[in-house]
Design a protein around this motif. Structure first.
Motif, PDB file in Angstrom:
ATOM      1  N   HIS A   4      13.345   3.251   1.449  1.00 46.39           N
ATOM      2  CA  HIS A   4      11.680   3.205   1.959  1.00 46.39           C
ATOM      3  C   HIS A   4      10.995   1.915   1.459  1.00 46.39           C
ATOM      4  O   HIS A   4      11.367   1.410   0.354  1.00 46.39           O
ATOM      5  CB  HIS A   4      10.911   4.427   1.945  1.00 46.39           C
ATOM      6  N   ILE A   5      10.067   1.445   2.191  1.00 49.42           N
ATOM      7  CA  ILE A   5       9.141   0.508   1.626  1.00 49.42           C
ATOM      8  C   ILE A   5       7.709   1.245   1.430  1.00 49.42           C
ATOM      9  O   ILE A   5       7.354   1.853   2.483  1.00 49.42           O
ATOM     10  CB  ILE A   5       9.104  -0.869   2.076  1.00 49.42           C
ATOM     11  N   VAL A   6       6.843   0.854   0.783  1.00 49.41           N
ATOM     12  CA  VAL A   6       5.556   1.137   0.552  1.00 49.41           C
ATOM     13  C   VAL A   6       4.725  -0.188   0.868  1.00 49.41           C
ATOM     14  O   VAL A   6       4.768  -1.205   0.412  1.00 49.41           O
ATOM     15  CB  VAL A   6       5.143   1.490  -0.850  1.00 49.41           C
ATOM     16  N   VAL A   7       4.052  -0.063   2.096  1.00 43.43           N
ATOM     17  CA  VAL A   7       3.231  -0.920   2.621  1.00 43.43           C
ATOM     18  C   VAL A   7       1.663  -1.057   2.004  1.00 43.43           C
ATOM     19  O   VAL A   7       1.247   0.201   2.099  1.00 43.43           O
ATOM     20  CB  VAL A   7       3.319  -1.254   4.275  1.00 43.43           C
ATOM     21  N   ASN A   8       1.400  -2.230   1.879  1.00 40.02           N
ATOM     22  CA  ASN A   8      -0.305  -1.995   1.377  1.00 40.02           C
ATOM     23  C   ASN A   8      -1.272  -1.908   2.550  1.00 40.02           C
ATOM     24  O   ASN A   8      -2.103  -2.753   2.846  1.00 40.02           O
ATOM     25  CB  ASN A   8      -0.695  -3.356   0.725  1.00 40.02           C
TER      26      ASN A   8
END
Length: 217
Positions: free
Chosen positions: A150-154
């Motif tokens: 997964h990625i964490v997006v801002n």
């Protein structure tokens, strides 16, 4: 900036002639759409999809229009562990896919991404919206012992953005699918204006688009 908003589809469930907006989805081949599994809640009963009522980025989207042309879609593959779902289009509708399916391996923290979806859906507003954001982190999340990229997006992701695509801003490659805002296991029991206060932070989670490749028939 590459514009893919005209391809991002809204999902709804029709009951008694009235459609309840559910979330976002997008084409992965000419015959199949991808979305988040939790958006369709495991059922394609009365499930319909509709393209945005605009074809060019310069057009104004008319928020007074409360009806739309929709097509019935059916579930063909699911991956509940990664919260992904594949939908089949009717034969009368062929989608265009002007991008490649990649994954999150190509992204580094700080990389720019374009997040597409319908952030105001729970209020009945069907406006396709693009947010320019950045990757805040790359994480492995576990669901019943299965770890996924997964990625964490801002950016704070709203429910209507769930199932929408996230593109690498530099190459236009599809890299992730929006899942939603992080909420701790001890989530709030009080919801204010349809919002869980524990999700009020400027981050969102998205699963790597690479997992879609193995789901396409």
């Amino acid at each position: 900036m590459l514009w893919h908003g005209q391809l991002v589809v809204s999902l709804a469930r029709v009951e008694g002639g009235t459609g309840t907006l559910l979330g976002s989805c997008f084409p992965v081949t000419s015959n199949y759409l991808a979305t988040a599994f939790h958006v369709v809640r495991g059922s394609d009963r009365n499930l319909v999809a509709s393209l945005p009522a605009m074809s060019d980025v310069s057009e104004y989207q008319d928020t007074t229009v409360n009806h739309f042309n929709a097509h019935t879609v059916k579930i063909v593959a699911v991956d509940p562990m990664r919260d992904l779902c594949l939908l089949e289009l009717p034969k009368s509708w062929t989608a265009s896919v002007p991008y490649q399916i990649g994954g999150t391996d190509m992204l580094q923290p700080g990389a720019e991404v374009n997040v597409y979806g319908y952030p105001h859906m729970e209020f009945g507003r069907r406006v396709i919206t693009v947010q320019r954001s950045h990757v805040g982190a790359k994480v492995l999340l576990s669901n019943q012992g299965v770890k996924s990229k997964h990625i964490v997006v801002n950016a704070h992701l709203r429910p209507g953005q769930s199932g929408g695509p996230i593109f690498d801003a530099k190459t236009g490659t599809l890299c992730a699918v929006s899942i939603g805002s992080y909420s701790p296991a001890s989530s709030a029991t009080v919801v204010v204006g349809g919002v869980d206060p524990t999700t009020l932070h400027q981050t969102g989670h998205a699963v790597s688009a690479e997992y879609l490749k193995g789901m396409i028939p």
